[in-house]
Motif scaffolding. Sequence first.
Motif, PDB file in Angstrom:
ATOM      1  N   VAL A 148      -2.730   8.428   6.233  1.00 24.20           N
ATOM      2  CA  VAL A 148      -3.875   7.801   5.580  1.00 24.20           C
ATOM      3  C   VAL A 148      -3.697   6.288   5.552  1.00 24.20           C
ATOM      4  O   VAL A 148      -4.620   5.525   5.848  1.00 24.20           O
ATOM      5  CB  VAL A 148      -4.064   8.353   4.149  1.00 24.20           C
ATOM      6  CG1 VAL A 148      -5.157   7.599   3.414  1.00 24.20           C
ATOM      7  CG2 VAL A 148      -4.382   9.841   4.192  1.00 24.20           C
ATOM      8  N   LEU A 149      -2.503   5.857   5.199  1.00 25.18           N
ATOM      9  CA  LEU A 149      -2.204   4.436   5.127  1.00 25.18           C
ATOM     10  C   LEU A 149      -2.446   3.754   6.476  1.00 25.18           C
ATOM     11  O   LEU A 149      -3.093   2.703   6.547  1.00 25.18           O
ATOM     12  CB  LEU A 149      -0.756   4.241   4.687  1.00 25.18           C
ATOM     13  CG  LEU A 149      -0.231   2.817   4.595  1.00 25.18           C
ATOM     14  CD1 LEU A 149      -0.985   2.039   3.528  1.00 25.18           C
ATOM     15  CD2 LEU A 149       1.247   2.847   4.273  1.00 25.18           C
ATOM     16  N   VAL A 171      -6.256   3.499   7.368  1.00 23.96           N
ATOM     17  CA  VAL A 171      -6.952   2.477   6.581  1.00 23.96           C
ATOM     18  C   VAL A 171      -6.559   1.074   7.044  1.00 23.96           C
ATOM     19  O   VAL A 171      -7.422   0.211   7.250  1.00 23.96           O
ATOM     20  CB  VAL A 171      -6.650   2.656   5.072  1.00 23.96           C
ATOM     21  CG1 VAL A 171      -7.131   1.467   4.270  1.00 23.96           C
ATOM     22  CG2 VAL A 171      -7.293   3.935   4.567  1.00 23.96           C
ATOM     23  N   LEU A 172      -5.277   0.843   7.212  1.00 25.64           N
ATOM     24  CA  LEU A 172      -4.825  -0.498   7.604  1.00 25.64           C
ATOM     25  C   LEU A 172      -5.302  -0.885   8.999  1.00 25.64           C
ATOM     26  O   LEU A 172      -5.739  -2.021   9.220  1.00 25.64           O
ATOM     27  CB  LEU A 172      -3.304  -0.583   7.536  1.00 25.64           C
ATOM     28  CG  LEU A 172      -2.705  -0.636   6.138  1.00 25.64           C
ATOM     29  CD1 LEU A 172      -1.195  -0.613   6.217  1.00 25.64           C
ATOM     30  CD2 LEU A 172      -3.183  -1.865   5.402  1.00 25.64           C
ATOM     31  N   ALA A 219      -7.915   0.268  10.610  1.00 31.05           N
ATOM     32  CA  ALA A 219      -9.367   0.061  10.570  1.00 31.05           C
ATOM     33  C   ALA A 219      -9.706  -1.305   9.986  1.00 31.05           C
ATOM     34  O   ALA A 219     -10.539  -2.036  10.534  1.00 31.05           O
ATOM     35  CB  ALA A 219     -10.024   1.168   9.753  1.00 31.05           C
ATOM     36  N   GLN A 220      -9.052  -1.657   8.909  1.00 31.45           N
ATOM     37  CA  GLN A 220      -9.323  -2.944   8.288  1.00 31.45           C
ATOM     38  C   GLN A 220      -8.853  -4.112   9.148  1.00 31.45           C
ATOM     39  O   GLN A 220      -9.531  -5.128   9.261  1.00 31.45           O
ATOM     40  CB  GLN A 220      -8.658  -3.006   6.908  1.00 31.45           C
ATOM     41  CG  GLN A 220      -8.927  -4.282   6.153  1.00 31.45           C
ATOM     42  CD  GLN A 220     -10.395  -4.493   5.853  1.00 31.45           C
ATOM     43  OE1 GLN A 220     -11.139  -3.537   5.632  1.00 31.45           O
ATOM     44  NE2 GLN A 220     -10.835  -5.726   5.862  1.00 31.45           N
ATOM     45  N   LEU A 244       0.822  -1.213   0.000  1.00 29.95           N
ATOM     46  CA  LEU A 244       0.000   0.000   0.000  1.00 29.95           C
ATOM     47  C   LEU A 244       0.854   1.261   0.000  1.00 29.95           C
ATOM     48  O   LEU A 244       0.504   2.249  -0.648  1.00 29.95           O
ATOM     49  CB  LEU A 244      -0.968   0.002   1.184  1.00 29.95           C
ATOM     50  CG  LEU A 244      -2.146  -0.958   1.045  1.00 29.95           C
ATOM     51  CD1 LEU A 244      -2.990  -0.955   2.317  1.00 29.95           C
ATOM     52  CD2 LEU A 244      -3.002  -0.615  -0.155  1.00 29.95           C
TER      53      LEU A 244
END
Length: 167
Positions: A42-43, A46-47, A49-50, A22
Amino acid sequence: MFAVETPPLELVLRGLVIYLVLLLLMRVVGQREAGGLGLTDVLIVVLIAQSVGGGLIGDSQSITDAALLATTILFCSVAVDAAAYRFPRFAALVKARPRLLIEDGRLNRRVLKREFMTADEVRSHLRLHGIEELEGVRIAYLEPNGMISVLTADGGTPQAASKPPLA
């Protein structure tokens, strides 16, 4: 609930591979889309959260799996920042740098093309700084966080770009 369902080494390797892939993809896409956050910010959001999503709702992994994966991702972020600090060549690969957007009133078309920006978008950003014409700009950079910093031709400092009102 706390049982490890996936081998810990597999979770660490998954976190490492996903982070690096990513990070590379976000560097290729460009810095303009990240807005006010840095790319790594941002990375990470997102990571994380996932990775913890399944552990929170209990449908795909245990809490321990999610915690180990989130820890791995955060460790990767810190390790990349530390390596970039210590090794300038590595930093050039993983950290965004400011891009020269305007010099002596002339747009850098290569940067515009690379970042998929139009001249009208740049003029819009300049107006947020109180500048109406490109000729009034000595130098402007597209910063790593997606903002445009401007130095005027007359040596003055333009007004700060205004932030959009909160809805």
